[in-house]
Design an enzyme around this catalytic site. Structure first.
Site, PDB file in Angstrom:
ATOM      1  N   ASP A  35       0.830  -1.214   0.000  1.00 37.48           N
ATOM      2  CA  ASP A  35       0.000   0.000   0.000  1.00 37.48           C
ATOM      3  C   ASP A  35       0.861   1.261   0.000  1.00 37.48           C
ATOM      4  O   ASP A  35       0.533   2.241  -0.667  1.00 37.48           O
ATOM      5  CB  ASP A  35      -0.908   0.028   1.237  1.00 37.48           C
ATOM      6  CG  ASP A  35      -2.084  -0.923   1.090  1.00 37.48           C
ATOM      7  OD1 ASP A  35      -2.157  -1.629   0.051  1.00 37.48           O
ATOM      8  OD2 ASP A  35      -2.926  -0.959   2.002  1.00 37.48           O
ATOM      9  N   TYR A  38       1.934   2.057  -3.432  1.00 37.49           N
ATOM     10  CA  TYR A  38       0.793   2.600  -4.179  1.00 37.49           C
ATOM     11  C   TYR A  38       0.569   4.066  -3.785  1.00 37.49           C
ATOM     12  O   TYR A  38       0.418   4.935  -4.653  1.00 37.49           O
ATOM     13  CB  TYR A  38      -0.459   1.759  -3.895  1.00 37.49           C
ATOM     14  CG  TYR A  38      -1.700   2.279  -4.574  1.00 37.49           C
ATOM     15  CD1 TYR A  38      -2.073   1.824  -5.829  1.00 37.49           C
ATOM     16  CD2 TYR A  38      -2.501   3.249  -3.955  1.00 37.49           C
ATOM     17  CE1 TYR A  38      -3.202   2.313  -6.468  1.00 37.49           C
ATOM     18  CE2 TYR A  38      -3.625   3.745  -4.585  1.00 37.49           C
ATOM     19  CZ  TYR A  38      -3.982   3.266  -5.839  1.00 37.49           C
ATOM     20  OH  TYR A  38      -5.101   3.764  -6.460  1.00 37.49           O
ATOM     21  N   ASP A  39       0.580   4.324  -2.475  1.00 33.41           N
ATOM     22  CA  ASP A  39       0.302   5.689  -1.989  1.00 33.41           C
ATOM     23  C   ASP A  39       1.341   6.688  -2.505  1.00 33.41           C
ATOM     24  O   ASP A  39       0.998   7.818  -2.853  1.00 33.41           O
ATOM     25  CB  ASP A  39       0.269   5.717  -0.454  1.00 33.41           C
ATOM     26  CG  ASP A  39      -0.938   4.978   0.115  1.00 33.41           C
ATOM     27  OD1 ASP A  39      -1.909   4.759  -0.645  1.00 33.41           O
ATOM     28  OD2 ASP A  39      -0.912   4.599   1.297  1.00 33.41           O
ATOM     29  N   SER A  84     -13.607   8.490  -0.739  1.00 41.23           N
ATOM     30  CA  SER A  84     -12.297   8.081  -0.269  1.00 41.23           C
ATOM     31  C   SER A  84     -11.815   9.142   0.727  1.00 41.23           C
ATOM     32  O   SER A  84     -12.550  10.084   1.023  1.00 41.23           O
ATOM     33  CB  SER A  84     -11.401   8.016  -1.498  1.00 41.23           C
ATOM     34  OG  SER A  84     -10.116   7.663  -1.144  1.00 41.23           O
ATOM     35  N   LYS A 116      -7.902   3.674  11.864  1.00 48.70           N
ATOM     36  CA  LYS A 116      -8.316   3.370  10.489  1.00 48.70           C
ATOM     37  C   LYS A 116      -8.229   1.857  10.318  1.00 48.70           C
ATOM     38  O   LYS A 116      -7.145   1.300  10.107  1.00 48.70           O
ATOM     39  CB  LYS A 116      -7.424   4.106   9.483  1.00 48.70           C
ATOM     40  CG  LYS A 116      -7.899   3.937   8.065  1.00 48.70           C
ATOM     41  CD  LYS A 116      -7.185   4.903   7.138  1.00 48.70           C
ATOM     42  CE  LYS A 116      -7.704   4.783   5.726  1.00 48.70           C
ATOM     43  NZ  LYS A 116      -7.527   3.478   5.128  1.00 48.70           N
ATOM     44  N   ARG A 137     -18.813  -0.372  -1.003  1.00 53.06           N
ATOM     45  CA  ARG A 137     -18.616   0.979  -1.522  1.00 53.06           C
ATOM     46  C   ARG A 137     -18.610   0.996  -3.053  1.00 53.06           C
ATOM     47  O   ARG A 137     -19.070   1.945  -3.670  1.00 53.06           O
ATOM     48  CB  ARG A 137     -17.279   1.525  -0.996  1.00 53.06           C
ATOM     49  CG  ARG A 137     -17.067   2.974  -1.372  1.00 53.06           C
ATOM     50  CD  ARG A 137     -15.810   3.515  -0.761  1.00 53.06           C
ATOM     51  NE  ARG A 137     -14.630   2.967  -1.395  1.00 53.06           N
ATOM     52  CZ  ARG A 137     -13.405   3.419  -1.215  1.00 53.06           C
ATOM     53  NH1 ARG A 137     -13.204   4.418  -0.380  1.00 53.06           N
ATOM     54  NH2 ARG A 137     -12.380   2.879  -1.827  1.00 53.06           N
ATOM     55  N   GLU A 171     -16.710  -0.352   8.762  1.00 54.20           N
ATOM     56  CA  GLU A 171     -15.675  -1.191   8.158  1.00 54.20           C
ATOM     57  C   GLU A 171     -15.855  -2.628   8.623  1.00 54.20           C
ATOM     58  O   GLU A 171     -15.893  -2.892   9.826  1.00 54.20           O
ATOM     59  CB  GLU A 171     -14.310  -0.645   8.609  1.00 54.20           C
ATOM     60  CG  GLU A 171     -13.145  -1.129   7.810  1.00 54.20           C
ATOM     61  CD  GLU A 171     -12.873  -0.290   6.555  1.00 54.20           C
ATOM     62  OE1 GLU A 171     -13.709   0.585   6.198  1.00 54.20           O
ATOM     63  OE2 GLU A 171     -11.840  -0.527   5.919  1.00 54.20           O
ATOM     64  N   LYS A 310      -1.539   7.975   7.283  1.00 51.33           N
ATOM     65  CA  LYS A 310      -1.091   6.614   6.956  1.00 51.33           C
ATOM     66  C   LYS A 310       0.204   6.285   7.682  1.00 51.33           C
ATOM     67  O   LYS A 310       1.167   7.059   7.599  1.00 51.33           O
ATOM     68  CB  LYS A 310      -0.853   6.490   5.445  1.00 51.33           C
ATOM     69  CG  LYS A 310      -2.115   6.562   4.601  1.00 51.33           C
ATOM     70  CD  LYS A 310      -2.913   5.284   4.729  1.00 51.33           C
ATOM     71  CE  LYS A 310      -4.181   5.272   3.925  1.00 51.33           C
ATOM     72  NZ  LYS A 310      -4.028   4.922   2.552  1.00 51.33           N
TER      73      LYS A 310
HETATM   74  P1  NAD Z   1      -8.400   4.923   2.099  1.00 47.66           P
HETATM   75  O1  NAD Z   1      -8.293   3.496   2.470  1.00 47.66           O
HETATM   76  O2  NAD Z   1      -7.153   5.685   2.236  1.00 47.66           O
HETATM   77  O3  NAD Z   1      -9.539   5.627   2.998  1.00 47.66           O
HETATM   78  C1  NAD Z   1     -10.937   5.484   2.916  1.00 47.66           C
HETATM   79  C2  NAD Z   1     -11.450   4.276   3.614  1.00 47.66           C
HETATM   80  O4  NAD Z   1     -11.014   4.206   4.943  1.00 47.66           O
HETATM   81  C3  NAD Z   1     -12.953   4.251   3.768  1.00 47.66           C
HETATM   82  O5  NAD Z   1     -13.591   3.868   2.591  1.00 47.66           O
HETATM   83  C4  NAD Z   1     -13.133   3.251   4.845  1.00 47.66           C
HETATM   84  O6  NAD Z   1     -13.240   1.974   4.256  1.00 47.66           O
HETATM   85  C5  NAD Z   1     -11.833   3.280   5.599  1.00 47.66           C
HETATM   86  N1  NAD Z   1     -11.937   3.586   7.032  1.00 47.66           N
HETATM   87  C6  NAD Z   1     -11.446   2.793   8.025  1.00 47.66           C
HETATM   88  N2  NAD Z   1     -11.683   3.313   9.217  1.00 47.66           N
HETATM   89  C7  NAD Z   1     -12.356   4.474   9.004  1.00 47.66           C
HETATM   90  C8  NAD Z   1     -12.894   5.475   9.868  1.00 47.66           C
HETATM   91  N3  NAD Z   1     -12.761   5.391  11.190  1.00 47.66           N
HETATM   92  N4  NAD Z   1     -13.544   6.528   9.310  1.00 47.66           N
HETATM   93  C9  NAD Z   1     -13.656   6.639   7.962  1.00 47.66           C
HETATM   94  N5  NAD Z   1     -13.166   5.724   7.093  1.00 47.66           N
HETATM   95  C10 NAD Z   1     -12.518   4.659   7.609  1.00 47.66           C
HETATM   96  O7  NAD Z   1      -8.865   5.145   0.678  1.00 47.66           O
HETATM   97  P2  NAD Z   1      -9.478   4.144  -0.342  1.00 47.66           P
HETATM   98  O8  NAD Z   1      -9.925   4.954  -1.453  1.00 47.66           O
HETATM   99  O9  NAD Z   1     -10.423   3.231   0.368  1.00 47.66           O
HETATM  100  O10 NAD Z   1      -8.339   3.161  -0.840  1.00 47.66           O
HETATM  101  C11 NAD Z   1      -7.076   3.466  -0.949  1.00 47.66           C
HETATM  102  C12 NAD Z   1      -6.350   2.441  -0.101  1.00 47.66           C
HETATM  103  O11 NAD Z   1      -6.223   1.273  -0.844  1.00 47.66           O
HETATM  104  C13 NAD Z   1      -4.989   2.948   0.242  1.00 47.66           C
HETATM  105  O12 NAD Z   1      -4.617   2.462   1.513  1.00 47.66           O
HETATM  106  C14 NAD Z   1      -4.137   2.312  -0.823  1.00 47.66           C
HETATM  107  O13 NAD Z   1      -2.821   2.118  -0.396  1.00 47.66           O
HETATM  108  C15 NAD Z   1      -4.860   1.015  -1.015  1.00 47.66           C
HETATM  109  N6  NAD Z   1      -4.640   0.495  -2.365  1.00 47.66           N
HETATM  110  C16 NAD Z   1      -3.608  -0.339  -2.508  1.00 47.66           C
HETATM  111  C17 NAD Z   1      -3.325  -0.865  -3.744  1.00 47.66           C
HETATM  112  C18 NAD Z   1      -2.187  -1.821  -3.863  1.00 47.66           C
HETATM  113  O14 NAD Z   1      -1.918  -2.267  -4.977  1.00 47.66           O
HETATM  114  N7  NAD Z   1      -1.523  -2.165  -2.786  1.00 47.66           N
HETATM  115  C19 NAD Z   1      -4.114  -0.532  -4.847  1.00 47.66           C
HETATM  116  C20 NAD Z   1      -5.186   0.350  -4.670  1.00 47.66           C
HETATM  117  C21 NAD Z   1      -5.431   0.864  -3.417  1.00 47.66           C
END
Ligand code: NAD
Length: 327
Positions: A35, A38-39, A84, A116, A137, A171, A310
């Protein structure tokens, strides 16, 4: 090649790469990279697009909420989009977040800090206190109807303490112990292993057979009340109401007046994250007051009143070479 052309080429390269990583992560539940990798790539793309807004395309990963609706489930349109969150990677990013808010509002605010949880976002609808719909979602606008699977999760009440109409967001996650047990069993049967608890939770929620979901011991924490009775102005108080209605909320939620205290909370949980029975990948910081949240509003992809701090990468995951849908 001049700088401008080189940057344009890099933007296209990053977009293509991130699209590929999104697909493997959100659709196949088989991440190709960590992750944090990716970030960083996403951050690089955002910075380049800020420099060259003319190169932004509507399908850029910076413009969309990751995820896609899978076949096999009915689709559900979210009345309120499931967005997101913007990322913070260090103290400076958190201070910038607070300063932007103070500048827009012209006053200080209370911040709510939540762990998170590294799982999968779901939206639940209760009518007259009865669970009538559970959805993923998806792409943020449209998700999958996973009501039957949600009903198989024991931590989620089928009936609330009061007969109210409600929409909550939370979640669904797999506790570390359940993940280890599941992978041990899969290993013994010669089945492919899940990369981490998040992938295991995502793969499980997308099972077409709710009995499998019931056997895998998923759990959930709820972190947002979208619609409901007696909605007050405080996010923290609304979470307390969710709890009184019978939905689990995380016990470590805290509220602070100063961003320095928020930073200390983030540092504390970075050190203590391994002591938890579930995985977290950061801290979500939100403005407590709903009326101030409304004033701050949203960008295309995320609210301006919240940020996800993060944690730096904890350990390397092996690159998954054979891509097949893990079920
Ligand atoms: P995100 O994970 O950064 O944040 C949004 C999500 O956080 C919400 O949808 C919810 O599911 C979660 N969340 C958990 N606790 C929460 C809380 N207390 N309040 C609000 N939300 C909470 O963003 P995203 O758009 O869901 O996804 C991006 C994530 O996916 C990143 O961590 C990224 O690194 C990962 N990702 C990784 C790859 C990879 O190849 N490794 C590919 C795509 C995305």
């Amino acid at each position: 090649m001049d700088k401008n052309t080189m940057d344009k080429k890099r933007i296209e390269e990053l977009r293509e790469l991130l699209h590929k990583y999104d697909y493997h992560y959100h659709v196949l539940d088989q991440p190709l990279v960590e992750d944090s990798t990716y970030d960083l790539l996403l951050k690089e793309l955002k910075e380049l697009e800020d420099k060259y807004p003319e190169f932004i395309t509507p399908d850029s990963p910076t413009q969309r909420v990751g995820g896609q609706v899978l076949q096999g489930f009915k689709t559900v349109t979210h009345k309120t989009p499931m967005l997101s969150l913007n990322n913070a990677f260090n103290e400076g990013d958190l201070k910038d977040f607070a300063n932007r808010i103070y500048k827009t509002l012209g006053e200080k605010v209370k911040f709510v800090c939540e762990l998170k949880i590294d799982g999968l976002a779901v939206s639940l609808i209760y009518q007259g206190g009865i669970l009538v719909q559970g959805a993923t979602r998806g792409d943020g606008e449209t998700g999958e109807d996973i009501t039957q699977n949600i009903k198989a999760i024991k931590a989620i009440p089928l009936k609330l303490q009061r007969p109210v109409d409600l929409e909550v967001r939370g979640e669904v996650y797999m506790p570390k112990k359940s993940f280890e047990l599941l992978n041990r069993e899969r290993g013994e049967k010669g089945e492919p292993l899940f990369a981490n608890p998040r992938n295991a939770a995502a793969g499980t929620l997308r099972q077409l057979d709710p009995k499998i979901v019931g056997s895998r011991n998923l759990a959930a924490f709820f972190y947002g009340l979208v619609e409901g009775p007696d909605l007050g102005d405080s996010h923290l108080e609304n979470l307390q109401k969710i709890k009184e209605l019978g939905l689990p909320i995380n016990p470590y939620i805290a509220v602070f007046d100063e961003i320095e205290e928020v930073i200390k909370y983030c540092q504390r949980w970075h050190e203590e994250r391994n002591s938890l029975p579930y995985e977290i990948d950061g801290i979500v910081v939100k403005v407590d007051s709903l009326s101030r949240q409304q004033k701050l509003g949203f960008t295309a992809k995320s609210p301006r009143w919240a940020i996800a701090y993060k944690f730096p990468a904890q350990r390397a995951i092996s690159v998954v070479k054979d891509i097949e849908l893990t079920v």
